[in-house]
Design a protein around this motif. Structure first.
Motif, short mmCIF file in Angstrom:
data_model
loop_
_atom_site.label_atom_id
_atom_site.label_comp_id
_atom_site.label_asym_id
_atom_site.label_seq_id
_atom_site.Cartn_x
_atom_site.Cartn_y
_atom_site.Cartn_z
N PRO A 106 0.83 -1.21 0.00
CA PRO A 106 0.00 0.00 0.00
C PRO A 106 0.87 1.26 0.00
O PRO A 106 2.01 1.26 0.47
CB PRO A 106 -0.79 -0.11 1.32
N ASP A 107 0.31 2.35 -0.51
CA ASP A 107 1.05 3.61 -0.59
C ASP A 107 1.55 4.05 0.78
O ASP A 107 2.65 4.59 0.91
CB ASP A 107 0.17 4.70 -1.20
N ALA A 108 0.72 3.84 1.81
CA ALA A 108 1.11 4.27 3.15
C ALA A 108 2.36 3.52 3.63
O ALA A 108 3.25 4.11 4.26
CB ALA A 108 -0.04 4.05 4.13
N GLU A 109 2.45 2.23 3.30
CA GLU A 109 3.62 1.44 3.69
C GLU A 109 4.85 1.86 2.90
O GLU A 109 5.95 1.92 3.44
CB GLU A 109 3.34 -0.05 3.47
N VAL A 110 4.65 2.17 1.63
CA VAL A 110 5.76 2.65 0.80
C VAL A 110 6.31 3.96 1.37
O VAL A 110 7.52 4.13 1.53
CB VAL A 110 5.31 2.85 -0.66
N ASP A 111 5.39 4.88 1.69
CA ASP A 111 5.81 6.17 2.26
C ASP A 111 6.55 5.97 3.58
O ASP A 111 7.54 6.66 3.86
CB ASP A 111 4.59 7.06 2.49
N LYS A 112 6.08 5.03 4.36
CA LYS A 112 6.71 4.75 5.66
C LYS A 112 8.13 4.25 5.48
O LYS A 112 9.05 4.67 6.20
CB LYS A 112 5.86 3.71 6.41
N LYS A 113 8.34 3.37 4.51
CA LYS A 113 9.68 2.82 4.29
C LYS A 113 10.63 3.87 3.73
O LYS A 113 11.81 3.94 4.12
CB LYS A 113 9.60 1.61 3.36
N ALA A 148 5.48 3.97 -11.56
CA ALA A 148 5.05 5.02 -10.64
C ALA A 148 5.82 4.92 -9.32
O ALA A 148 6.18 5.94 -8.72
CB ALA A 148 3.54 4.92 -10.40
N LEU A 149 6.05 3.68 -8.87
CA LEU A 149 6.82 3.49 -7.64
C LEU A 149 8.25 3.99 -7.82
O LEU A 149 8.79 4.70 -6.95
CB LEU A 149 6.84 2.00 -7.27
N VAL A 150 8.86 3.65 -8.94
CA VAL A 150 10.24 4.09 -9.20
C VAL A 150 10.32 5.61 -9.24
O VAL A 150 11.22 6.22 -8.64
CB VAL A 150 10.76 3.49 -10.52
N LYS A 151 9.36 6.24 -9.92
CA LYS A 151 9.36 7.70 -10.01
C LYS A 151 9.16 8.33 -8.63
O LYS A 151 9.82 9.33 -8.27
CB LYS A 151 8.26 8.17 -10.95
N CYS A 154 12.41 8.10 -6.71
CA CYS A 154 13.40 9.05 -7.24
C CYS A 154 13.11 10.48 -6.79
O CYS A 154 14.03 11.26 -6.56
CB CYS A 154 13.41 8.98 -8.76
N ASP A 155 11.83 10.80 -6.66
CA ASP A 155 11.45 12.15 -6.24
C ASP A 155 11.57 12.35 -4.73
O ASP A 155 11.63 13.49 -4.26
CB ASP A 155 10.01 12.45 -6.68
N SER A 156 11.61 11.24 -3.98
CA SER A 156 11.53 11.33 -2.51
C SER A 156 12.86 11.17 -1.81
O SER A 156 12.98 11.51 -0.63
CB SER A 156 10.55 10.27 -1.97
N ASN A 180 20.00 8.13 -14.60
CA ASN A 180 21.05 9.07 -14.15
C ASN A 180 21.46 8.81 -12.71
O ASN A 180 22.44 9.38 -12.24
CB ASN A 180 20.56 10.51 -14.31
N ARG A 181 20.73 7.94 -12.02
CA ARG A 181 21.05 7.62 -10.63
C ARG A 181 21.92 6.36 -10.51
O ARG A 181 22.20 5.91 -9.41
CB ARG A 181 19.75 7.40 -9.84
#
Length: 455
Positions: A106-113, A148-151, A154-156, A180-181
């Protein structure tokens, strides 16, 4: 086994007897000896034929390839190791700790990690310890979701990235988002190697080579090297701790003891896939820090599990021949002024941070004069003749402390009280005060001392 100078000189022009001196050395033999020790580059010899130069470059290359994951200040360098056991010399490039994120989470878990990786860091003896990488796994079957996850990652964060997908098209598409990363691509197998080579040969990226056995890795790394792709990381797919120790040790020994180039690459390990619960996963990770992966991937961590791993990694990968030290200079603790006490100590990092921490705990702004002692503690430095009145006296003079304080009182560690007389001779205008024997006594000692001075 490393190439010796006597082996190098035979490959030099005229069998090492040209002695033209254009390399800056008096003889070809002197140049060969320096070259074998890594002290000079092959380019210094203008007469080497291209084929001999290529042969020597390959022979003189480190037995384990250096691989860079990520870019800029956050780039992680792994490999280039020279020993099987730390006590033989030292381990050089510490392994990266990676946190696994699946595109099914879930997005919330991704943000948490992502937040954990960015914010979980620990100050330790003047260093900042933290995890290094995010490993992004394609599991959903939805290419757009993975991209979308990769982007988002990269942005975070500017941390290094491992891209994980069995679908080469998805893998290459994701690389296009964060190419580029300098991401690490997982993985190359016998079934997809031709497609991967075709997809990245024009813009090489570090690759993980995966096989069910060490033997199956060899033709894959050989083929990739022939294609000009040499930034490789090996995954021998270990299923348990016993198998992992065996595989990691065999690869390391083959590279270092037999100089077997097809296995001369750093490795990656996945305790997240091997363990059944969090405790076993962390235990596996502690083992891997010692033997021998360059990247260790965890399913999750928190402060209580991550800090011990990072401290273990620091301890194992700190060169035991070089004590941790701080710069010799005058340090300010809690914004001192012209009335503040002046203390002196040695430049062993642990001593400095303990003493400065206890001074902070005293709530008394102070000047802390740190003496260069080759990274030794106070008592050891005194015994070695590196912390004496004769050497501290000149340091006081050149430090500028005399222009910063009105008084002339210097506090020395109680364990080296015997240097008091030497210092009084070296600094006749100063009053030498013998301070506490232990740093833990400083918080009680300094306030009382300052109170006595004011009375």
């Amino acid at each position: 086994m490393a190439l010796k100078g006597t082996d190098v000189v035979k490959r030099l022009p005229e069998g090492g007897k040209k002695n033209c001196r254009e390399c800056g050395f008096p003889t070809c033999f002197a140049f060969a000896m320096k070259l074998a020790g890594g002290g000079v580059s092959l380019d210094k010899c203008p007469y080497l034929p291209a084929d001999i130069k290529a042969e020597l470059e390959d022979a003189l290359a480190p037995p384990i390839k250096l691989v860079t994951i990520g870019s800029g200040d956050k780039a992680l360098r792994i490999g280039n190791e020279e020993v099987v056991f730390r006590h033989e010399k030292t381990f050089v490039h510490q392994p990266g700790i990676a946190l696994l994120i699946s595109d099914k989470e879930p997005d919330a878990e991704v943000d948490k990690k992502i937040k954990k990786l960015n914010e979980l860091q620990f100050g330790w003896v003047g260093l900042m310890l933290k995890a290094d990488l995010l490993a992004l796994r394609f599991e959903s079957g939805d290419k757009a979701k993975y991209e979308a996850l990769v982007k988002k990652v990269c942005d975070s964060t500017d941390a290094g990235i491992v891209l994980m997908s069995d679908d080469v098209d998805v893998l290459l598409s994701a690389r296009g988002i964060c190419g580029n990363r300098q991401p690490l691509l997982y993985s190359v197998t016998k079934d997809n190697i031709d497609k991967v080579i075709g997809g990245i040969k024009s813009a090489p990226t570090p690759l993980v080579v995966k096989a069910d056995s060490i033997e199956e890795l060899i033709p894959l790394t050989t083929k990739l090297k022939e294609a000009g792709l040499e930034e490789l990381v090996l995954d021998p797919v270990s299923k348990n701790m016993q198998e992992a120790i065996k595989n990691q040790t065999l690869i390391r020994r083959a590279a270092l003891k037999q100089n077997f180039r097809p296995l001369g690459y750093p490795t990656i390990a996945f305790p997240c896939f091997m363990a059944k619960d969090e405790i076993r996963e962390i235990l596996l990770a502690t083992m891997f820090i010692i033997k021998y992966p360059g990247v260790i991937v965890l399913s999750d961590f928190d402060a209580s599990s991550l800090l011990p791993l990072l401290v273990e990694r620091l301890n194992i990968y700190t060169d035991p021949r070089i004590p941790m030290s701080v710069e010799e200079k005058l340090y300010e603790v809690l914004e001192p002024n012209e009335e503040s006490p002046v203390l002196v100590t040695s430049n062993w990092a642990l001593t400095y941070f303990i003493v400065s921490g206890e001074v902070e705990g005293s709530k008394v702004p102070s000047w802390l004069l740190v003496k260069e002692a080759e990274g030794l503690g106070v008592l050891t430095a005194w015994a070695a003749g590196k912390f004496s009145g004769d050497s501290i006296g000149p340091l006081v003079k050149k430090s500028g402390i005399e222009s910063k304080v009105k008084h002339r009182k210097l506090i020395i560690p109680g364990k080296v009280a015997r240097i008091k007389g030497e210092l009084e001779e070296a600094l006749p205008d100063w009053e030498i005060i013998v301070g506490p024997r232990e740093a833990t006594e400083i918080p009680a000692y300094l306030p009382k001392l300052v109170k006595q001075w004011k009375n």
